[in-house]
Every structure is written in C-alpha cells, then in structure tokens.
Write an enzyme that holds these catalytic residues in place. Structure first.
Site, PDB file in Angstrom:
ATOM      1  N   GLU A 204       9.739  -5.901   8.897  1.00  0.00           N
ATOM      2  CA  GLU A 204       8.638  -5.973   9.870  1.00  0.00           C
ATOM      3  C   GLU A 204       9.069  -6.175  11.322  1.00  0.00           C
ATOM      4  OE1 GLU A 204       6.119  -9.059   8.292  1.00  0.00           O
ATOM      5  OE2 GLU A 204       5.619  -7.903   6.510  1.00  0.00           O
TER       6      GLU A 204
ATOM      7  N   GLU B 134       5.453  -3.776  -1.934  1.00  0.00           N
ATOM      8  CA  GLU B 134       4.554  -4.941  -1.983  1.00  0.00           C
ATOM      9  C   GLU B 134       3.123  -4.508  -2.321  1.00  0.00           C
ATOM     10  OE1 GLU B 134       5.013  -7.634   1.317  1.00  0.00           O
ATOM     11  OE2 GLU B 134       7.122  -7.100   1.593  1.00  0.00           O
TER      12      GLU B 134
END
Ligand code: GLA
Length: 360
Positions: A132, A248
């Site tokens: 991220e 995820e």
C-alpha cells in the site's frame, strides 16, 4: 456419510486457495483449514511491529503457530507484509530524537529482511515485500504542497521518497529463498486512477532493476464490483510481466449497495448512513454476496494462466476485520458476512457452486 468437498482440491488445476489467519483462528478452524485451503497468510503476525518491536530484537512467537499449521497442511505461506506504513514501530523513523536518515532506514529494512528470511525462508513461497505505498487521491497543491501524485505521503515516503520501496525489494531479493516470489500488494487496485499509480510504482521499480515478480490484488470488495475493470486490471498487470495473487478477498455487505468506486472511510461524507445500511443483514444481501463470489471466481478461473493464488482475508464469518471496520472502539459489531464459510464454519451455498463450476 456425505462426501466432504474441498475447494482447494477442486481448484488444484487453477490456483491455490488461501486464508489469512491468526493463531486463535488456526486453533478454532483447524479442520476447516486442513480440508479447504492450501495456502496460508498471517493476518498480522509477520508484520514489522510484532516481529521487531525493538530495534534488533526479533520475535517470531506469534507467527510460529501459523507456520506450524502450514506444515501440518503440507503447504507454504504467503508472507505479509514487512514494509507498510501501518503496524510499523515508531523507532523505524527516528535516530535518537531526530528523524532517521534514508540510509539508516535502508539498513534497518535490510536487517529486518535478513532476519525474517533466516527464520521463515523454508516455509514461505511468496512475500508481500511492500504494502500500500500508493496514494488514494489526487493531492491538492494548497492542502498537500509538494506531495507526490503517485505515492502515499507516509512517514517512510516523507523521509526517503521512493527509496524505501527499492531498498525493500533489493533486500528481500538478496535474502529470500531462490524459489520465493516477491510481490507488491495494494487495494483499490482495479479503480483506474489508483491502478495507474500502482502501475507507475511498479514500472519505476522495474526501471531501477528491482526484481518484482508479482502484484497482490487485495480484492477487498466494499463497493459493487466493476467486473470489466477487474478483467482489465488483471490484463494490465499480466502484460507487465507480473504473476497475480488475489491476496485479501472479502465481500462486505457494502458491496451489495455502494455504487461508488472507493470504500468510504470514517470521516468521509455519508459514512454514518453507509455503515447504518451495512448493519442491516438481509437474505437478499447474503444472496448477492454469494452471487458476487461466483462471478469473481468465474473471472479468476478465466485468468488462471496468470493467477496463482486466491486468498480470502479470513476463514469464516465468525471473525473478520470488517465487523470492526470504521467503528469507534466499543461500538456494536456490524456483521458483514464477507467470507466463504459462515459464522459456524459451514460452507455457504457459493462453495458448492464454485466446486460444481470446475467439475468435468
Ligand atoms: C490491509 C492490509 C492487511 C490488513 C487489512 C485489514 O488490507 O494489507 O494486512 O491489515 O488491511 O485487516
């Protein structure tokens, strides 16, 4: 006795089926993991803070039960996620009481990568090396003067620019097992403007000669999925020479009604109403989640030549981070029912449908 159907077995010729787990969930869902999954990810236990809470003092006690479970399943781990702006100890950014110089941060990342690899290498087949590092929005020159249009303005970025990302990949490629793959992992990875930033981050790494083997597409669905953008994204990433892991996957109640591109966050306009709507579990919404799973897997299967693993962020609906997402501490839990197995660990209807879809 009825036959127990295994998702992992059914999908062997397509991709691995993984779950993100905590040591507690490993105990609770031991049999389900053995039956249904063939890849594991530690939900938190391999992140920077738990593994090196003080500089040079490493601790693997939390992660080791997860490694033990992987061994019992005869599978390896997708290791997640050493370099990230969250769950990183404050000492990383400091040199005494002054901000750390970039070289010091690179040395720390190097020592950390070495220690992780020495401990985990034989049990890991993929690393989410950096997590991220791109930003969500376009910087406003008044509010965010000097910020990058591509990179998240994290402590790491403020101190090192993009250097910490390169350092992380260089160190991990030195120490990781030769057959372990190195991934960049991110969310909103199919939203066009965010995807452009992710592409630019990975291109920059490739141009600098860093080895990046794959992209982790998180696939947290908090808005109605745009299936065409998902397909387009898989193609764009694959055309960059990357392997793809869905890392995820979960489908929150919000994915049944939120038409926006992005998940709303606490503080965003409309967040309160959005959460209130998500509170209402209805059979219609549960059926929609089921349908979304079926549709997503149809897409993943059609790209099985580039997708090697599909991991759900959790095992069963009894525990998922989404139940707490965006809630003030002490608020009532909002059940989101985002996984493939229900609160009792029983397969939801989509599991049989996913298995049926690959029966020949
Ligand atoms: C992100 C991170 C994960 C996890 C989830 C929420 O997606 O990559 O490690 O923290 O948020 O649980």
């Amino acid at each position: 006795m009825s036959e127990i159907l295994s998702l992992a077995k059914a999908y062997e010729k397509y991709f691995k089926i993984g779950a993100a787990v905590s040591p507690m969930q490993v105990k609770k869902h031991h049999d389900l993991l053995l039956q249904q999954f063939n890849s594991l990810t530690a939900e938190n236990e391999m992140k920077y803070e738990p593994t090196e809470p003080e500089e040079g003092k490493f601790c693997f006690d939390l992660a080791d039960p997860i490694v033990a479970m992987a061994r019992e399943m005869s599978v390896k781990i997708r290791a997640h996620a050493p370099v990230w702006h969250n769950q990183t100890p404050a000492w990383m950014y400091l040199d005494g009481d002054r901000p750390a110089a970039p070289e010091l941060i690179y040395e720390r990342i190097d020592a950390h990568s070495k220690a992780l690899c020495e401990h985990f290498n034989q049990d890991v087949y993929a690393w989410d090396v950096v997590n991220e590092a791109t930003r969500d929005d376009v910087p406003d020159p008044e509010k965010n003067p000097g910020e990058s249009p591509v990179y998240r303005n994290s402590e790491y970025y403020k101190l090192c620019g993009t250097g910490f990302i390169e350092a992380a990949f260089r160190s991990m490629s030195k120490y990781a097992a030769p057959d372990a793959q190195l991934f960049y992992n991110d969310y909103s990875e199919t939203v066009p403007d965010k995807r452009d930033r992710i592409v630019s981050l990975i291109r920059n790494l490739q141009e600098k000669g860093c080895r990046v083997d794959g992209i982790g597409m998180q696939q947290h669905h908090m808005a109605v999925p745009d299936y065409d953008e998902i397909k387009r994204s898989i193609e764009i990433y694959a055309n960059m020479g990357l392997r793809i892991h869905v890392t995820e996957l979960d489908i929150s109640m919000m994915a049944t009604f939120n038409q926006g591109n992005y998940r709303l966050k606490p503080g965003d306009p409309g967040f309160e109403e959005y959460i209130k709507e998500a509170l209402k579990t209805t059979p219609e919404k549960l059926a929609k989640i089921n349908k979304i799973y079926v549709k997503l897997f149809e897409i993943y299967r059609s790209y099985a030549d580039v997708i090697d693993c599909v991991t759900t962020w959790g095992i069963a609906d009894d525990y998922t981070w989404l139940d707490f997402f965006g809630m003030k501490p002490g608020s009532p839990i909002i059940k989101q029912h985002p996984l493939l197995f229900d609160i009792n660990g029983e397969p939801k209807p989509c599991v049989a449908q996913l298995i049926d879809a690959v029966k020949n």
